[in-house]
Write a protein that holds these residues in place. Structure first.
Motif, PDB file in Angstrom:
ATOM      1  N   THR A   1      52.050  43.461  48.099  1.00  0.00           N
ATOM      2  CA  THR A   1      50.936  42.576  48.442  1.00  0.00           C
ATOM      3  C   THR A   1      50.709  41.546  47.336  1.00  0.00           C
ATOM      4  N   ALA A   2      50.808  41.971  46.080  1.00  0.00           N
ATOM      5  CA  ALA A   2      50.625  41.044  44.957  1.00  0.00           C
ATOM      6  C   ALA A   2      51.663  39.931  45.006  1.00  0.00           C
ATOM      7  N   ARG A   3      52.889  40.272  45.323  1.00  0.00           N
ATOM      8  CA  ARG A   3      53.933  39.248  45.393  1.00  0.00           C
ATOM      9  C   ARG A   3      53.701  38.294  46.562  1.00  0.00           C
ATOM     10  N   MET A   4      53.155  38.800  47.648  1.00  0.00           N
ATOM     11  CA  MET A   4      52.817  37.910  48.758  1.00  0.00           C
ATOM     12  C   MET A   4      51.730  36.927  48.352  1.00  0.00           C
ATOM     13  N   LEU A   5      50.753  37.413  47.587  1.00  0.00           N
ATOM     14  CA  LEU A   5      49.632  36.552  47.196  1.00  0.00           C
ATOM     15  C   LEU A   5      50.066  35.473  46.215  1.00  0.00           C
ATOM     16  N   ILE A   6      51.074  35.762  45.385  1.00  0.00           N
ATOM     17  CA  ILE A   6      51.575  34.767  44.437  1.00  0.00           C
ATOM     18  C   ILE A   6      52.022  33.501  45.157  1.00  0.00           C
ATOM     19  N   ARG A   7      52.504  33.660  46.383  1.00  0.00           N
ATOM     20  CA  ARG A   7      52.998  32.501  47.133  1.00  0.00           C
ATOM     21  C   ARG A   7      51.892  31.486  47.430  1.00  0.00           C
ATOM     22  N   PHE A   8      50.648  31.938  47.428  1.00  0.00           N
ATOM     23  CA  PHE A   8      49.536  31.033  47.723  1.00  0.00           C
ATOM     24  C   PHE A   8      49.063  30.270  46.486  1.00  0.00           C
ATOM     25  N   GLY A   9      49.568  30.647  45.306  1.00  0.00           N
ATOM     26  CA  GLY A   9      49.205  29.941  44.082  1.00  0.00           C
ATOM     27  C   GLY A   9      47.699  29.918  43.860  1.00  0.00           C
ATOM     28  N   PRO A  10      47.136  28.733  43.551  1.00  0.00           N
ATOM     29  CA  PRO A  10      45.699  28.636  43.258  1.00  0.00           C
ATOM     30  C   PRO A  10      44.811  28.666  44.497  1.00  0.00           C
ATOM     31  N   ASP A  11      45.411  28.849  45.678  1.00  0.00           N
ATOM     32  CA  ASP A  11      44.634  28.772  46.915  1.00  0.00           C
ATOM     33  C   ASP A  11      44.176  30.131  47.422  1.00  0.00           C
ATOM     34  N   VAL A  12      44.301  31.160  46.583  1.00  0.00           N
ATOM     35  CA  VAL A  12      43.751  32.469  46.929  1.00  0.00           C
ATOM     36  C   VAL A  12      43.265  33.145  45.656  1.00  0.00           C
ATOM     37  N   ARG A  13      42.223  33.929  45.796  1.00  0.00           N
ATOM     38  CA  ARG A  13      41.712  34.706  44.655  1.00  0.00           C
ATOM     39  C   ARG A  13      41.402  36.118  45.124  1.00  0.00           C
ATOM     40  N   VAL A  14      41.867  37.116  44.361  1.00  0.00           N
ATOM     41  CA  VAL A  14      41.580  38.514  44.670  1.00  0.00           C
ATOM     42  C   VAL A  14      40.201  38.845  44.119  1.00  0.00           C
ATOM     43  N   LEU A  15      39.259  39.136  44.999  1.00  0.00           N
ATOM     44  CA  LEU A  15      37.909  39.509  44.576  1.00  0.00           C
ATOM     45  C   LEU A  15      37.815  40.994  44.262  1.00  0.00           C
ATOM     46  N   SER A  16      38.559  41.790  44.989  1.00  0.00           N
ATOM     47  CA  SER A  16      38.616  43.239  44.738  1.00  0.00           C
ATOM     48  C   SER A  16      39.806  43.800  45.511  1.00  0.00           C
ATOM     49  N   PRO A  17      40.310  44.922  44.989  1.00  0.00           N
ATOM     50  CA  PRO A  17      39.912  45.740  43.852  1.00  0.00           C
ATOM     51  C   PRO A  17      40.534  45.199  42.552  1.00  0.00           C
ATOM     52  N   PRO A  18      40.027  45.603  41.412  1.00  0.00           N
ATOM     53  CA  PRO A  18      40.573  45.140  40.133  1.00  0.00           C
ATOM     54  C   PRO A  18      42.052  45.454  39.951  1.00  0.00           C
ATOM     55  N   ARG A  19      42.488  46.583  40.499  1.00  0.00           N
ATOM     56  CA  ARG A  19      43.898  46.982  40.320  1.00  0.00           C
ATOM     57  C   ARG A  19      44.833  45.936  40.918  1.00  0.00           C
ATOM     58  N   LEU A  20      44.524  45.441  42.101  1.00  0.00           N
ATOM     59  CA  LEU A  20      45.374  44.431  42.727  1.00  0.00           C
ATOM     60  C   LEU A  20      45.259  43.107  41.981  1.00  0.00           C
ATOM     61  N   ARG A  21      44.037  42.753  41.543  1.00  0.00           N
ATOM     62  CA  ARG A  21      43.845  41.520  40.781  1.00  0.00           C
ATOM     63  C   ARG A  21      44.676  41.545  39.494  1.00  0.00           C
ATOM     64  N   ASP A  22      44.718  42.695  38.824  1.00  0.00           N
ATOM     65  CA  ASP A  22      45.505  42.806  37.593  1.00  0.00           C
ATOM     66  C   ASP A  22      47.000  42.643  37.872  1.00  0.00           C
TER      67      ASP A  22
END
Length: 301
Positions: A265-286
């Motif tokens: 999931t983290a690698r999928m989110l990287i594709r969005f660059g600055p257009d997504v922010r993980v609000l929770s949980p902290p583990r995924l944000r880290d």
């Protein structure tokens, strides 16, 4: 050909034997009428096997030729388009007949409908993902899944090749790739079929193996965490085209994600660059932050 004979062609099954009397009772006609119907079907090439005696009866040969379709012009055009799409899905199970069927079907159509198809081809295009790695084992896997039979595969992963003994549930096609969920001992593993190097059916059959549909309907039993994401307006537009995040509402997405899927999931989110922010949980944000740091570090040298 009358409606009764057409119906008989549809219901006659290679897996079980039937008698003329059984068909007569079903259609409420005489046995002699059914025998004339069966004689007619054999004369036009419908492959029926008959056995005389007290335990005799009729059975359709397993590789019988099915009756031709009776379609309207619109239905014929729609069916041809479906055949065109299937030709472009890579490594489709039982694909040896696909192009032949398309050519044969086209050749059997009236000339005016063929002209309609030729004209239609210049106004429609199917853009499919062309894979660099073939997935030649789809037919073998699907047949093993249908018969609930054990298979041995050699799978190529990032750590090298490894052998697995599995019971496949079936196949699904997503984003240009075939996937095979399968039971491995007491676990369920997911394999990308183009990474399978070899498939061998080993013999054992387990009737308790679920079908793909049954497995997909089974509630998630892995440990999960609720994930909350915030997308920019542009990110929300991108997310609508991503199957996993396409339920974005008012710039937010939330849902349970298995903990073991966090790295993916983290690698999928990287594709969005600055257009997504993980609000929770902290583990995924880290995890996302760590990937971003590693991406930046390679440009510091």
């Amino acid at each position: 050909m009358n409606e009764r004979r057409l119906t008989m062609m549809r219901i006659i099954d290679s897996r079980k034997k039937f008698t003329a009397r059984e068909l007569a009772e079903r259609f409420n006609v005489s046995v002699r009428t059914i025998q004339r119907d069966l004689d007619y079907l054999q004369q036009i090439g419908f492959p029926l096997y008959s056995k005389q005696g007290a335990h005799g009866g009729y059975r359709a040969l397993e590789n019988r030729i099915l009756p031709p379709l009776q379609l309207t012009r619109s239905e014929a055009l729609g069916l041809f388009l479906m055949l065109e799409i299937l030709e472009r899905v890579p490594d489709f199970p039982f694909d040896a007949i696909r192009s032949h069927l398309s050519v044969q079907y086209y050749g059997s159509l009236p000339s005016d409908v063929q002209t309609n198809i030729d004209e239609m081809r210049s106004h429609i295009s199917f853009r499919m993902i062309h894979l660099s790695e073939p997935a030649p084992w789809t037919t073998e896997i699907l047949e093993a899944a249908i018969t609930k039979q054990e298979i041995r595969i050699v799978y190529r992963s990032s750590t090298g090749e490894k052998e697995h003994i599995l019971y496949p549930f079936g196949l699904y096609f997503e984003n240009g790739y075939w996937y095979m969920p399968a039971r491995n001992g007491d676990k369920v593993l997911l394999f990308r079929v183009d990474r399978i190097q070899n498939v061998e059916r080993t013999g054992p059959v387990d009737p308790e193996v679920p079908s793909l549909t049954e497995w997909m309907q089974t509630p998630e039993n892995r440990e999960t965490a609720e994930v909350l994401l915030r997308f920019s307006p542009f990110g929300a537009r991108l997310a609508k085209d991503t199957p996993f995040f396409n339920t974005v509402t008012d710039g937010h997405w939330s849902g349970p994600v298995p903990l073991e899927e966090f790295p993916f999931t983290a690698r999928m989110l990287i594709r969005f660059g600055p257009d997504v922010r993980v609000l929770s949980p902290p583990r995924l944000r880290d995890m996302v932050l760590q990937l971003l740091r590693e991406s930046m570090d390679q440009y510091k040298e």
